[in-house]
Design a protein around this motif. Structure first.
Motif, PDB file in Angstrom:
ATOM      1  N   VAL A  37       6.587   6.287   2.500  1.00 56.53           N
ATOM      2  CA  VAL A  37       6.942   4.898   2.790  1.00 56.53           C
ATOM      3  C   VAL A  37       6.534   3.981   1.650  1.00 56.53           C
ATOM      4  O   VAL A  37       7.286   3.112   1.238  1.00 56.53           O
ATOM      5  N   GLY A  38       5.329   4.158   1.135  1.00 61.80           N
ATOM      6  CA  GLY A  38       4.888   3.310   0.034  1.00 61.80           C
ATOM      7  C   GLY A  38       3.379   3.248  -0.058  1.00 61.80           C
ATOM      8  O   GLY A  38       2.657   3.972   0.620  1.00 61.80           O
ATOM      9  N   VAL A  39       2.917   2.355  -0.920  1.00 61.27           N
ATOM     10  CA  VAL A  39       1.484   2.204  -1.165  1.00 61.27           C
ATOM     11  C   VAL A  39       1.121   0.725  -1.083  1.00 61.27           C
ATOM     12  O   VAL A  39       1.918  -0.140  -1.457  1.00 61.27           O
ATOM     13  N   GLU A  40      -0.060   0.461  -0.566  1.00 62.89           N
ATOM     14  CA  GLU A  40      -0.614  -0.894  -0.541  1.00 62.89           C
ATOM     15  C   GLU A  40      -1.981  -0.847  -1.190  1.00 62.89           C
ATOM     16  O   GLU A  40      -2.650   0.185  -1.190  1.00 62.89           O
ATOM     17  N   TYR A  41      -2.410  -1.969  -1.744  1.00 62.48           N
ATOM     18  CA  TYR A  41      -3.764  -2.091  -2.266  1.00 62.48           C
ATOM     19  C   TYR A  41      -4.603  -2.694  -1.153  1.00 62.48           C
ATOM     20  O   TYR A  41      -4.343  -3.801  -0.704  1.00 62.48           O
ATOM     21  N   GLN A  42      -5.609  -1.956  -0.695  1.00 61.29           N
ATOM     22  CA  GLN A  42      -6.377  -2.384   0.466  1.00 61.29           C
ATOM     23  C   GLN A  42      -7.834  -2.668   0.090  1.00 61.29           C
ATOM     24  O   GLN A  42      -8.478  -1.892  -0.619  1.00 61.29           O
ATOM     25  N   LEU A  43      -8.352  -3.798   0.603  1.00 62.69           N
ATOM     26  CA  LEU A  43      -9.736  -4.203   0.372  1.00 62.69           C
ATOM     27  C   LEU A  43     -10.676  -3.281   1.134  1.00 62.69           C
ATOM     28  O   LEU A  43     -10.460  -2.994   2.309  1.00 62.69           O
ATOM     29  N   GLN A  44     -11.725  -2.832   0.452  1.00 68.71           N
ATOM     30  CA  GLN A  44     -12.749  -1.978   1.056  1.00 68.71           C
ATOM     31  C   GLN A  44     -13.975  -2.820   1.409  1.00 68.71           C
ATOM     32  O   GLN A  44     -14.132  -3.949   0.933  1.00 68.71           O
ATOM     33  N   GLU A  45     -14.866  -2.269   2.217  1.00 70.55           N
ATOM     34  CA  GLU A  45     -16.061  -3.000   2.655  1.00 70.55           C
ATOM     35  C   GLU A  45     -16.936  -3.445   1.491  1.00 70.55           C
ATOM     36  O   GLU A  45     -17.599  -4.473   1.568  1.00 70.55           O
ATOM     37  N   ASP A  46     -16.932  -2.673   0.391  1.00 72.81           N
ATOM     38  CA  ASP A  46     -17.779  -3.008  -0.757  1.00 72.81           C
ATOM     39  C   ASP A  46     -17.146  -4.043  -1.686  1.00 72.81           C
ATOM     40  O   ASP A  46     -17.701  -4.370  -2.729  1.00 72.81           O
ATOM     41  N   GLY A  47     -15.968  -4.560  -1.332  1.00 74.53           N
ATOM     42  CA  GLY A  47     -15.294  -5.569  -2.144  1.00 74.53           C
ATOM     43  C   GLY A  47     -14.332  -4.996  -3.169  1.00 74.53           C
ATOM     44  O   GLY A  47     -13.652  -5.745  -3.868  1.00 74.53           O
ATOM     45  N   SER A  48     -14.270  -3.684  -3.284  1.00 74.53           N
ATOM     46  CA  SER A  48     -13.313  -3.060  -4.199  1.00 74.53           C
ATOM     47  C   SER A  48     -11.982  -2.877  -3.474  1.00 74.53           C
ATOM     48  O   SER A  48     -11.879  -3.087  -2.263  1.00 74.53           O
ATOM     49  N   TYR A  49     -10.983  -2.456  -4.213  1.00 72.01           N
ATOM     50  CA  TYR A  49      -9.669  -2.175  -3.647  1.00 72.01           C
ATOM     51  C   TYR A  49      -9.306  -0.730  -3.935  1.00 72.01           C
ATOM     52  O   TYR A  49      -9.834  -0.120  -4.867  1.00 72.01           O
ATOM     53  N   MET A  50      -8.409  -0.215  -3.119  1.00 69.60           N
ATOM     54  CA  MET A  50      -7.923   1.143  -3.352  1.00 69.60           C
ATOM     55  C   MET A  50      -6.498   1.295  -2.841  1.00 69.60           C
ATOM     56  O   MET A  50      -6.029   0.501  -2.027  1.00 69.60           O
ATOM     57  N   ASP A  51      -5.819   2.342  -3.345  1.00 72.12           N
ATOM     58  CA  ASP A  51      -4.487   2.692  -2.863  1.00 72.12           C
ATOM     59  C   ASP A  51      -4.585   3.210  -1.436  1.00 72.12           C
ATOM     60  O   ASP A  51      -5.457   4.032  -1.131  1.00 72.12           O
ATOM     61  N   VAL A  52      -3.691   2.754  -0.583  1.00 67.47           N
ATOM     62  CA  VAL A  52      -3.544   3.325   0.753  1.00 67.47           C
ATOM     63  C   VAL A  52      -2.060   3.656   0.904  1.00 67.47           C
ATOM     64  O   VAL A  52      -1.215   2.762   0.900  1.00 67.47           O
ATOM     65  N   HIS A  53      -1.783   4.944   0.982  1.00 64.49           N
ATOM     66  CA  HIS A  53      -0.403   5.426   1.046  1.00 64.49           C
ATOM     67  C   HIS A  53       0.050   5.574   2.495  1.00 64.49           C
ATOM     68  O   HIS A  53      -0.748   5.894   3.370  1.00 64.49           O
ATOM     69  N   SER A  54       1.338   5.376   2.703  1.00 64.63           N
ATOM     70  CA  SER A  54       1.915   5.526   4.038  1.00 64.63           C
ATOM     71  C   SER A  54       3.064   6.519   3.990  1.00 64.63           C
ATOM     72  O   SER A  54       3.830   6.558   3.024  1.00 64.63           O
ATOM     73  N   LYS A  55       3.160   7.299   5.045  1.00 65.65           N
ATOM     74  CA  LYS A  55       4.288   8.217   5.213  1.00 65.65           C
ATOM     75  C   LYS A  55       4.682   8.191   6.676  1.00 65.65           C
ATOM     76  O   LYS A  55       3.947   7.682   7.525  1.00 65.65           O
ATOM     77  N   ARG A  56       5.871   8.699   6.947  1.00 63.34           N
ATOM     78  CA  ARG A  56       6.335   8.741   8.330  1.00 63.34           C
ATOM     79  C   ARG A  56       7.147  10.009   8.531  1.00 63.34           C
ATOM     80  O   ARG A  56       7.612  10.638   7.574  1.00 63.34           O
ATOM     81  N   ASP A  57       7.303  10.381   9.787  1.00 62.52           N
ATOM     82  CA  ASP A  57       8.163  11.505  10.128  1.00 62.52           C
ATOM     83  C   ASP A  57       9.617  11.073   9.981  1.00 62.52           C
ATOM     84  O   ASP A  57       9.968   9.914  10.225  1.00 62.52           O
ATOM     85  N   MET A  58      10.459  12.008   9.580  1.00 64.94           N
ATOM     86  CA  MET A  58      11.894  11.723   9.509  1.00 64.94           C
ATOM     87  C   MET A  58      12.434  11.463  10.904  1.00 64.94           C
ATOM     88  O   MET A  58      11.945  12.029  11.884  1.00 64.94           O
ATOM     89  N   THR A  59      13.440  10.627  10.965  1.00 62.65           N
ATOM     90  CA  THR A  59      14.149  10.439  12.229  1.00 62.65           C
ATOM     91  C   THR A  59      14.955  11.704  12.508  1.00 62.65           C
ATOM     92  O   THR A  59      15.163  12.541  11.614  1.00 62.65           O
ATOM     93  N   VAL A  60      15.444  11.826  13.719  1.00 63.72           N
ATOM     94  CA  VAL A  60      16.282  12.975  14.068  1.00 63.72           C
ATOM     95  C   VAL A  60      17.495  13.028  13.146  1.00 63.72           C
ATOM     96  O   VAL A  60      17.882  14.102  12.657  1.00 63.72           O
ATOM     97  N   GLU A  61      18.069  11.868  12.856  1.00 62.53           N
ATOM     98  CA  GLU A  61      19.248  11.807  11.991  1.00 62.53           C
ATOM     99  C   GLU A  61      18.917  12.247  10.570  1.00 62.53           C
ATOM    100  O   GLU A  61      19.689  12.985   9.943  1.00 62.53           O
TER     101      GLU A  61
END
Length: 138
Positions: free
Chosen positions: A56-80
């Motif tokens: 699906v894509g990547v977002e830059y997400q804030l961590q508890e320590d104030g740094s940021y990191m990549d958070v990747h997303s994926k999903r299952d394919m639809t039936v189609e």
């Protein structure tokens, strides 16, 4: 890998910057004591996708320590989407594959009637004999 990212209006702005490039571009900034408009960044490899998953894509997400990191997303394919992928693999196999092999829905690929020999030798599939035939490297 040492990375930093610019923060603008409380959110990551543009892309992470390599540590050496950051120090060249901002020589007066102490990377051990970053001002609020910068943060350290951790690059995370994208996930390995399963046969029927879509990146699906990547977002830059804030961590508890104030740094940021990549958070990747994926999903299952639809039936189609799953059906379309299977149909494409089957169509290609019909044009270039072997009639004796069977479609494996779990792997979205074709399996031979017998497993590839596990004896360290090299083989090719012979459709006429419906078997693996050793390749002589002579």
């Amino acid at each position: 890998m040492e990375l930093y990212i610019r923060i603008q209006d409380g959110a990551p702005f543009e892309h992470p910057i390599l540590g050496d490039n950051f120090r060249q571009a901002f020589p007066d900034i102490d990377t051990n004591n970053l001002p609020p408009e910068f943060a350290s960044f951790t690059r995370v490899d994208p996930p390995i996708l399963g046969v029927y998953e879509v990146y699906v894509g990547v977002e830059y997400q804030l961590q508890e320590d104030g740094s940021y990191m990549d958070v990747h997303s994926k999903r299952d394919m639809t039936v189609e989407e799953k059906t379309a992928k299977q149909d494409a693999v089957k169509d290609d196999w019909e044009a270039h594959g072997y009639a004796s092999w069977t479609f494996n829905e779990d792997t979205c690929s074709f399996d031979p009637p017998e497993a590839y020999p596990d004896d360290g030798k090299h083989y090719h599939w012979d459709e006429d004999s419906v078997s693996w035939v050793e390749i002589n490297d002579a």
